[in-house]
Write an enzyme that holds these catalytic residues in place. Sequence first.
Site, mmCIF file in Angstrom:
data_model
loop_
_atom_site.group_PDB
_atom_site.id
_atom_site.type_symbol
_atom_site.label_atom_id
_atom_site.label_comp_id
_atom_site.label_asym_id
_atom_site.label_seq_id
_atom_site.Cartn_x
_atom_site.Cartn_y
_atom_site.Cartn_z
ATOM 1 N N LYS A 168 0.858 -1.185 0.000
ATOM 2 C CA LYS A 168 0.000 0.000 0.000
ATOM 3 C C LYS A 168 0.897 1.240 0.000
ATOM 4 O O LYS A 168 1.701 1.440 0.918
ATOM 5 C CB LYS A 168 -0.910 0.020 1.221
ATOM 6 C CG LYS A 168 -1.791 1.269 1.266
ATOM 7 C CD LYS A 168 -2.407 1.491 2.628
ATOM 8 C CE LYS A 168 -3.010 2.885 2.707
ATOM 9 N NZ LYS A 168 -3.453 3.240 4.070
ATOM 10 N N GLY A 229 -8.050 9.263 10.214
ATOM 11 C CA GLY A 229 -8.357 9.357 11.634
ATOM 12 C C GLY A 229 -9.436 10.346 12.006
ATOM 13 O O GLY A 229 -9.729 10.527 13.186
ATOM 14 N N ALA A 255 -9.448 5.431 4.869
ATOM 15 C CA ALA A 255 -9.328 6.589 5.764
ATOM 16 C C ALA A 255 -10.637 7.336 5.927
ATOM 17 O O ALA A 255 -11.393 7.521 4.983
ATOM 18 C CB ALA A 255 -8.251 7.566 5.289
ATOM 19 N N GLY A 256 -10.884 7.776 7.159
ATOM 20 C CA GLY A 256 -12.027 8.630 7.443
ATOM 21 C C GLY A 256 -13.247 7.927 7.987
ATOM 22 O O GLY A 256 -14.202 8.578 8.417
ATOM 23 N N ASN A 277 -8.505 1.668 10.449
ATOM 24 C CA ASN A 277 -7.691 1.377 11.616
ATOM 25 C C ASN A 277 -8.244 2.093 12.844
ATOM 26 O O ASN A 277 -8.731 1.482 13.789
ATOM 27 C CB ASN A 277 -6.241 1.750 11.359
ATOM 28 C CG ASN A 277 -5.298 1.347 12.491
ATOM 29 O OD1 ASN A 277 -4.118 1.628 12.459
ATOM 30 N ND2 ASN A 277 -5.787 0.651 13.508
ATOM 31 N N THR A 278 -8.216 3.431 12.812
ATOM 32 C CA THR A 278 -8.629 4.217 13.975
ATOM 33 C C THR A 278 -10.065 3.929 14.389
ATOM 34 O O THR A 278 -10.375 3.909 15.583
ATOM 35 C CB THR A 278 -8.467 5.719 13.688
ATOM 36 O OG1 THR A 278 -7.126 5.978 13.250
ATOM 37 C CG2 THR A 278 -8.751 6.550 14.925
#
Length: 326
Positions: A168, A229, A255-256, A277-278
């Site tokens: 990635k 995040g 993301a997001g 992830n977050t």
Amino acid sequence: MKIHLNGEPHNAEAGTTLEGLLMGLGFAPEKVAVERNKAVVSRGTYGAVVLQEDDQIEVVHFIGGGQHPPADSWSVAGLTFNSRLLVGTGKYKDFEETKIAIEASGAEIVTVAVRRVNVSNPNAPMLTDYIDPKKYTYLPNTAGCFTAEDAVRTLRLAREAGGWDLVKLEVLSDEKYLWPNNPETLKAAEILVQEGFKVMVYTTDDPHMCKRFEDLGCVAVMPLAAPIGSGLGVRNPYTTRIIVEQAKVPVLVDAGVGTASDAAIAMELGCDGVLMNTAIAGAKDPILMAHAMKHAVLAGRQAYLAGRIQKKLYATASSPLDGTFF
């Protein structure tokens, strides 16, 4: 001695009982029913019933009705996966929590950052001690890279460390917004593709940029839903939908994502998968959130395949008006 078992010739030793036949075939007697010469045999007598030459034996069990639905898998760089949820491995309180959360998510691909080893403590635990690279597909990323040079160096080291070609790529523009730096990302992608890497690229939700990365040879495009995040969810579903419609490679929102409904929306737009992830690691209960995200991605995918109803300005009655008595 020859008998017929479920319509097929079968050899059995003289003196074999029904129970012995079933056990030899690997069937638990309590889970099947047996008919001998068109007469049902009571389960309690299996051990006493001795088979005879030319016996006609039928062994049956219960199955679910209908057909099993076909597996809804997806592929990237020649690899096929069943889970459309990809997860990161950072921000957890420890490796044990990381392991449990990933298991709960059902993910098959995990992203990993490349960092220096702790030279002062070579026995310190490592991610590979908890997340088996033989069980999961490791996806090395370039998190924290702000130049093409650093990104390329990082992934060269990753390939040397684990032999991973599927990577990635992300090159960021600044530390505050973590916005993709597309010019540097393009530069890095071109080098990596030429060196044989299979690049899944993190970029903006810009259809033109996604097309450029695809034309360059990237095996998947990963437009952001919102800043890394931020938990803001899919901020621009319109462009995400365009990216999906024009792409000939997998599209994964990256993301997001903040909660399960965000993941479901991304999948309803037709994305092939979601990476996060977050949203999981930062939740009050990461394990429970991992479960939620697993189901959200599946629900969103099924809703996309089912086809939502058309949005309309006015109401449409769900019950017919014909036949009313008033």
